[in-house]
Design an enzyme around this catalytic site. Sequence first.
Site, PDB file in Angstrom:
ATOM      1  CE  LYS A  83      -6.497   0.578  -6.101  1.00 35.94           C
ATOM      2  NZ  LYS A  83      -5.203   0.595  -6.777  1.00 35.94           N
TER       3      LYS A  83
HETATM    4  C1  E4P Z   1      -2.324  -0.585  -5.101  1.00 34.69           C
HETATM    5  O1  E4P Z   1      -3.421  -0.829  -5.506  1.00 34.69           O
HETATM    6  C2  E4P Z   1      -1.449   0.468  -5.655  1.00 34.69           C
HETATM    7  O2  E4P Z   1      -1.661   0.536  -7.042  1.00 34.69           O
HETATM    8  C3  E4P Z   1       0.013   0.193  -5.466  1.00 34.69           C
HETATM    9  O3  E4P Z   1       0.266  -0.970  -4.724  1.00 34.69           O
HETATM   10  C4  E4P Z   1       0.803   1.400  -5.059  1.00 34.69           C
HETATM   11  O4  E4P Z   1       2.133   1.042  -4.905  1.00 34.69           O
HETATM   12  P1  E4P Z   1       3.345   2.089  -4.900  1.00 34.69           P
HETATM   13  O5  E4P Z   1       3.434   2.669  -3.538  1.00 34.69           O
HETATM   14  O6  E4P Z   1       4.545   1.247  -5.240  1.00 34.69           O
HETATM   15  O7  E4P Z   1       3.015   3.100  -5.975  1.00 34.69           O
END
Ligand code: E4P
Length: 218
Positions: A83
């Site tokens: 990522k």
């Molecule tokens: C995605 O890969 C992220 O880890 C996640 O969906 C972020 O979500 P949040 O906005 O609830 O922290």
Amino acid sequence: MKFFLDSANIEEIQRASAWGIIDGVTTNPSLIAKEGAPVEDQIRRISGIIDGDISAEVVATSAKEMIAEGRLLARIHRNIIVKIPLVPEGVIAAGALAKDGIRTNVTLCFSAAQAIVAAKTGAYVVSPFIGRVDDIGWPGVEVLSDILAIYRNYGFKTQVLAASVRGPLHVVQAAKAGAHIVTLTLKVLEQLIQHPLTEKGLDQFLKDHREAFDLTPA
Ligand code: E4P
């Protein structure tokens, strides 16, 4: 539509995995930090539970360091997706990793314009954060739909992963828009299954069955 679990917690991943409907896992530095173990160890444990794509995020800030960190993360397990944040240094790193044959998840995407850039890096996945877009007063699902339409126009192979999903409505909206993947917290996954009419209907079925066959209630 693939379901990923948005968690780095082993207990949650085991619980969700038992339902047999989880295709992968997404983590981020905040989720890893909550578990208190080094990212390599936690990702290795997750890889032992889920046989599917597992996103592990770099924390470096320069392209050079992101590339080095991404290569290390990718070596943990064959299912690791690296990522990379959608910032200028991340764009350089994502392109370099893709050229190395390393699959990337270009994350922290908040606009269709950014998603075009992600696709141009050769990203395996792009993650628009629909809940966080809603939070700033713009419909996150609209951004998601725009990205999908643009990707279709050009035949981009990058898969669109609906992230920052806050509830079942987001999941349905993402599915209607045609998102390839949705990542869910355990709470949202549980909410997807639950319906008061299902519970009410089941109570009635079991009551009628018990009464007809004179069985003692469990
Ligand atoms: C995605 O890969 C992220 O880890 C996640 O969906 C972020 O979500 P949040 O906005 O609830 O922290």
